[in-house]
Design an enzyme around this catalytic site. Structure first.
Site, PDB file in Angstrom:
ATOM      1  N   ASN A  86       0.779  -1.242   0.000  1.00  0.00           N
ATOM      2  CA  ASN A  86       0.000   0.000   0.000  1.00  0.00           C
ATOM      3  C   ASN A  86       0.808   1.289   0.000  1.00  0.00           C
ATOM      4  O   ASN A  86       0.298   2.333  -0.422  1.00  0.00           O
ATOM      5  CB  ASN A  86      -0.913  -0.063   1.253  1.00  0.00           C
ATOM      6  CG  ASN A  86      -1.492   1.261   1.640  1.00  0.00           C
ATOM      7  OD1 ASN A  86      -2.397   1.755   0.969  1.00  0.00           O
ATOM      8  ND2 ASN A  86      -0.984   1.858   2.711  1.00  0.00           N
ATOM      9  N   TYR A 152       1.704   9.642 -11.314  1.00  0.00           N
ATOM     10  CA  TYR A 152       0.970   8.868 -10.297  1.00  0.00           C
ATOM     11  C   TYR A 152      -0.013   7.919 -10.978  1.00  0.00           C
ATOM     12  O   TYR A 152      -0.096   6.728 -10.648  1.00  0.00           O
ATOM     13  CB  TYR A 152       0.238   9.855  -9.383  1.00  0.00           C
ATOM     14  CG  TYR A 152      -0.605   9.239  -8.298  1.00  0.00           C
ATOM     15  CD1 TYR A 152      -0.038   8.823  -7.093  1.00  0.00           C
ATOM     16  CD2 TYR A 152      -1.986   9.088  -8.458  1.00  0.00           C
ATOM     17  CE1 TYR A 152      -0.817   8.267  -6.091  1.00  0.00           C
ATOM     18  CE2 TYR A 152      -2.769   8.538  -7.467  1.00  0.00           C
ATOM     19  CZ  TYR A 152      -2.184   8.133  -6.276  1.00  0.00           C
ATOM     20  OH  TYR A 152      -2.958   7.587  -5.279  1.00  0.00           O
TER      21      TYR A 152
HETATM   22  N1  LIG Z   1      -6.049   8.875   0.344  1.00  0.00           N
HETATM   23  C1  LIG Z   1      -6.533   8.807  -0.879  1.00  0.00           C
HETATM   24  O1  LIG Z   1      -7.403   9.581  -1.277  1.00  0.00           O
HETATM   25  C2  LIG Z   1      -6.044   7.765  -1.805  1.00  0.00           C
HETATM   26  C3  LIG Z   1      -6.788   7.502  -2.963  1.00  0.00           C
HETATM   27  C4  LIG Z   1      -6.340   6.525  -3.827  1.00  0.00           C
HETATM   28  C5  LIG Z   1      -5.190   5.834  -3.544  1.00  0.00           C
HETATM   29  N2  LIG Z   1      -4.469   6.128  -2.436  1.00  0.00           N
HETATM   30  C6  LIG Z   1      -3.260   5.355  -2.175  1.00  0.00           C
HETATM   31  O2  LIG Z   1      -3.335   4.803  -0.891  1.00  0.00           O
HETATM   32  C7  LIG Z   1      -2.015   4.557  -0.400  1.00  0.00           C
HETATM   33  C8  LIG Z   1      -1.909   5.110   1.006  1.00  0.00           C
HETATM   34  O3  LIG Z   1      -2.111   6.503   0.959  1.00  0.00           O
HETATM   35  P1  LIG Z   1      -2.661   7.340   2.191  1.00  0.00           P
HETATM   36  O4  LIG Z   1      -3.726   8.206   1.653  1.00  0.00           O
HETATM   37  O5  LIG Z   1      -2.945   6.453   3.348  1.00  0.00           O
HETATM   38  O6  LIG Z   1      -1.397   8.274   2.462  1.00  0.00           O
HETATM   39  P2  LIG Z   1      -0.577   8.625   3.784  1.00  0.00           P
HETATM   40  O7  LIG Z   1       0.427   9.640   3.360  1.00  0.00           O
HETATM   41  O8  LIG Z   1      -1.506   8.940   4.903  1.00  0.00           O
HETATM   42  O9  LIG Z   1       0.150   7.257   4.105  1.00  0.00           O
HETATM   43  C9  LIG Z   1       1.149   6.758   3.273  1.00  0.00           C
HETATM   44  C10 LIG Z   1       2.214   6.124   4.121  1.00  0.00           C
HETATM   45  O10 LIG Z   1       3.219   5.590   3.233  1.00  0.00           O
HETATM   46  C11 LIG Z   1       4.480   5.894   3.798  1.00  0.00           C
HETATM   47  N3  LIG Z   1       5.494   5.937   2.759  1.00  0.00           N
HETATM   48  C12 LIG Z   1       5.702   6.899   1.828  1.00  0.00           C
HETATM   49  N4  LIG Z   1       6.779   6.621   1.085  1.00  0.00           N
HETATM   50  C13 LIG Z   1       7.275   5.452   1.570  1.00  0.00           C
HETATM   51  C14 LIG Z   1       8.387   4.657   1.226  1.00  0.00           C
HETATM   52  N5  LIG Z   1       9.234   5.012   0.245  1.00  0.00           N
HETATM   53  N6  LIG Z   1       8.613   3.518   1.902  1.00  0.00           N
HETATM   54  C15 LIG Z   1       7.788   3.154   2.926  1.00  0.00           C
HETATM   55  N7  LIG Z   1       6.713   3.872   3.295  1.00  0.00           N
HETATM   56  C16 LIG Z   1       6.472   5.013   2.627  1.00  0.00           C
HETATM   57  C17 LIG Z   1       4.304   7.240   4.453  1.00  0.00           C
HETATM   58  O11 LIG Z   1       5.316   7.489   5.423  1.00  0.00           O
HETATM   59  C18 LIG Z   1       2.917   7.115   5.052  1.00  0.00           C
HETATM   60  O12 LIG Z   1       2.949   6.621   6.371  1.00  0.00           O
HETATM   61  C19 LIG Z   1      -1.072   5.182  -1.412  1.00  0.00           C
HETATM   62  O13 LIG Z   1      -0.576   4.176  -2.268  1.00  0.00           O
HETATM   63  C20 LIG Z   1      -1.965   6.134  -2.186  1.00  0.00           C
HETATM   64  O14 LIG Z   1      -1.493   6.368  -3.492  1.00  0.00           O
HETATM   65  C21 LIG Z   1      -4.873   7.071  -1.548  1.00  0.00           C
END
Ligand SMILES: NC(=O)c1ccc[n+]([C@@H]2O[C@H](COP(=O)([O-])OP(=O)(O)OC[C@H]3O[C@@H](n4cnc5c(N)ncnc54)[C@H](O)[C@@H]3O)[C@@H](O)[C@H]2O)c1
Length: 249
Positions: A86, A152
């Site tokens: 994730n 992205y």
């Molecule tokens: N929140 C949304 O609206 C949304 C929508 C679609 C997809 N996503 C996807 O969901 C996933 C989680 O996103 P989120 O919204 O919870 O974001 P978030 O920023 O709250 O959490 C992401 C986590 O990933 C960690 N991270 C970042 N780079 C990293 C790396 N190189 N190695 C290890 N950990 C790393 C960060 O430290 C953070 O704790 C992502 O893949 C994002 O693209 C999110």
């Protein structure tokens, strides 16, 4: 016996919500994140609820660090049953031609290569141990095209290909792989992105038929369903969870 899960990006947002939801199923949880503070905070919350959990600091774009979190999990718990693949970043929101090559490399390295490395090392354990399941995090931008997120979007479309094609190779070995495609969901990543691009929040909400963003808890419910045996015959799917957003595009 307790099942064992790895959650990457487990220190925040969707990853943290999934870790807390899986805990309710009695699952031991390995939290992986590049940020120690958030990762440790998730572990403390999960342990307070009664299951075993530990944190591994890793940058998922580095294959040796991915191998390390997989090895540490197997050393401690013996196997891996569930993998929430994730961790990801959104990027700056700049139009593609204004993006730097460094930013393109960074987004691809974390979102796509990081997920491929995770699937590779976890998949090896799962196939050797007779089965398990993976949920990869794609996005609305992984099933439709969108401006301001070209790189992205390319990585999240890549997640869809990874999901479907892994099934073609390893379903016979007991590996189930699905993906989620969330629309805008109220996590720290999205809040930061909308703070930097406020006009996009208004646009996003207007474009969602249900007229609100999703919540991490709603996504965690779906991921838990897909990971566990309740979804035993669901394989290679990309499930949208976006209030109708992409289906009305
Ligand atoms: N929140 C949304 O609206 C949304 C929508 C679609 C997809 N996503 C996807 O969901 C996933 C989680 O996103 P989120 O919204 O919870 O974001 P978030 O920023 O709250 O959490 C992401 C986590 O990933 C960690 N991270 C970042 N780079 C990293 C790396 N190189 N190695 C290890 N950990 C790393 C960060 O430290 C953070 O704790 C992502 O893949 C994002 O693209 C999110």
């Amino acid at each position: 016996m307790n099942k064992v899960a790895i959650v990457t990006g487990g220190g925040s947002g969707l990853g943290q919500a999934v870790a807390l939801r899986l805990e309710k199923e009695g699952v031991h949880i390995v939290v992986v994140d590049i940020q120690e503070e958030g990762g440790n905070a998730t572990v403390e919350k999960v342990k307070a609820l009664g299951v075993d959990s530990f944190f591994v600091k890793a940058d998922v774009s580095k294959p040796e660090e991915v191998k390390n979190y997989v090895d540490q999990t197997v050393n401690r718990f013996g196997t891996i049953d569930y993998f929430f693949n994730n961790a990801g970043i959104s990027g700056s929101g700049k139009f593609f031609l204004d993006s730097t090559i460094e930013e393109i490399n960074q987004i691809v390295g974390i979102n796509l290569l990081g997920a491929l490395y995770g699937a590779h090392y976890v998949g090896e354990v799962v196939v050797n141990n007779g089965g398990g399941s993976i949920v990869n995090t794609s996005s609305s931008a992984g099933v439709i095209g969108q401006d301001s997120v070209v790189t992205y979007s390319a990585t999240k479309h890549g997640i869809v290909g990874l999901t479907k094609s892994l099934v073609a190779e390893y379903a016979k070995d007991g590996l189930r792989v699905n993906a989620i495609a969330p629309g805008p969901t109220e996590t720290p990543m999205v809040k930061a992105f909308y703070e930097a691009n406020p006009e996009m929040k208004e646009n996003a909400t207007r474009g969602i038929p249900q007229k609100r963003l999703g919540t991490p808890e709603e996504v965690a419910e779906l991921v838990t369903f897909l990971l566990t045996s309740k979804a035993e015959y669901i394989n290679g799917e990309v499930i949208r969870i976006d209030g109708g957003f992409t289906n009305t595009k």
